[in-house]
Design an enzyme around this catalytic site. Sequence first.
Site, PDB file in Angstrom:
ATOM      1  N   VAL A 101      69.216  17.595  44.327  1.00 47.28           N
ATOM      2  CA  VAL A 101      68.629  18.860  43.886  1.00 47.28           C
ATOM      3  C   VAL A 101      69.638  19.955  44.195  1.00 47.28           C
ATOM      4  O   VAL A 101      70.363  19.893  45.194  1.00 47.28           O
ATOM      5  CB  VAL A 101      67.285  19.133  44.590  1.00 47.28           C
ATOM      6  CG1 VAL A 101      66.863  20.586  44.431  1.00 47.28           C
ATOM      7  CG2 VAL A 101      66.199  18.225  44.038  1.00 47.28           C
ATOM      8  N   CYS A 102      69.691  20.949  43.333  1.00 47.07           N
ATOM      9  CA  CYS A 102      70.507  22.153  43.551  1.00 47.07           C
ATOM     10  C   CYS A 102      71.985  21.761  43.711  1.00 47.07           C
ATOM     11  O   CYS A 102      72.495  20.930  42.972  1.00 47.07           O
ATOM     12  CB  CYS A 102      69.965  22.914  44.759  1.00 47.07           C
ATOM     13  SG  CYS A 102      70.542  24.622  44.919  1.00 47.07           S
ATOM     14  N   THR A 103      72.673  22.348  44.697  1.00 44.83           N
ATOM     15  CA  THR A 103      74.098  22.069  44.881  1.00 44.83           C
ATOM     16  C   THR A 103      74.354  20.689  45.462  1.00 44.83           C
ATOM     17  O   THR A 103      75.514  20.314  45.656  1.00 44.83           O
ATOM     18  CB  THR A 103      74.752  23.137  45.776  1.00 44.83           C
ATOM     19  OG1 THR A 103      74.046  23.209  47.015  1.00 44.83           O
ATOM     20  CG2 THR A 103      74.730  24.500  45.105  1.00 44.83           C
TER      21      THR A 103
END
Length: 229
Positions: A101-103
Amino acid sequence: MLRIGMLIYPMMFDIDLVGPLTYMRRLGDADVFLVWKDRAPVVSDLGVSYAAGHSFEACPKELDILFVPGGLKGAIPAMQDGTILDFLADRGARAKYVTSVCTGSLLLGAAGLLKGYKAASYWMVRDLLPLFGAEPVTERVVIDRNRITGGGATAGLDFGLTLAAELRGEEHAKMLQLAIEYDPHPAFDAGAPERAPAAIVEHLRDMRAGELTAAREAALAAAERFGRD
């Protein structure tokens, strides 16, 4: 029994971990491991301490799911940490699903796990994914074969729901959605740069300019290391 390894690391963003963890703990017949280099507490971006249940060495070699949360402050140094990247590369090479998820997708990319795959990431750093041979996609959740990646922060809830449906079926996923009353109605429609006022988008970019520069430098260095390997 599913074996799920979830990386934790200093300065990760809490919701990136806790959102997906909420679903994974409710999949049934699943062992969920929080994993770090050692058993010492890891302090998140919000100052919360998390204890790893398994060190890298003790983490099962064969995982059904490898998961990596994001958080730009933590992902920048993590992309430069060979111990983390080697662990991800090793477990990710055998995991049935490689996820983030995300970075967190930058860490997967830096570990050589996204070459030739479509992937999501935090909108401010999506453009770094091609450095690792990945194709950035502007979606909340992207499934490409056994890679499942989510966009920024709150996309972890959508990611978790998608993963639950993939593993346990749509009815089970709907039950989990209702169980946690995931029924979002945000007060504003400014959660994506395509819809937020342009002035706010630019202001936020300016505020995080230093971090974004550091992220690009870390990604370039990681991509060079990956290329040599």
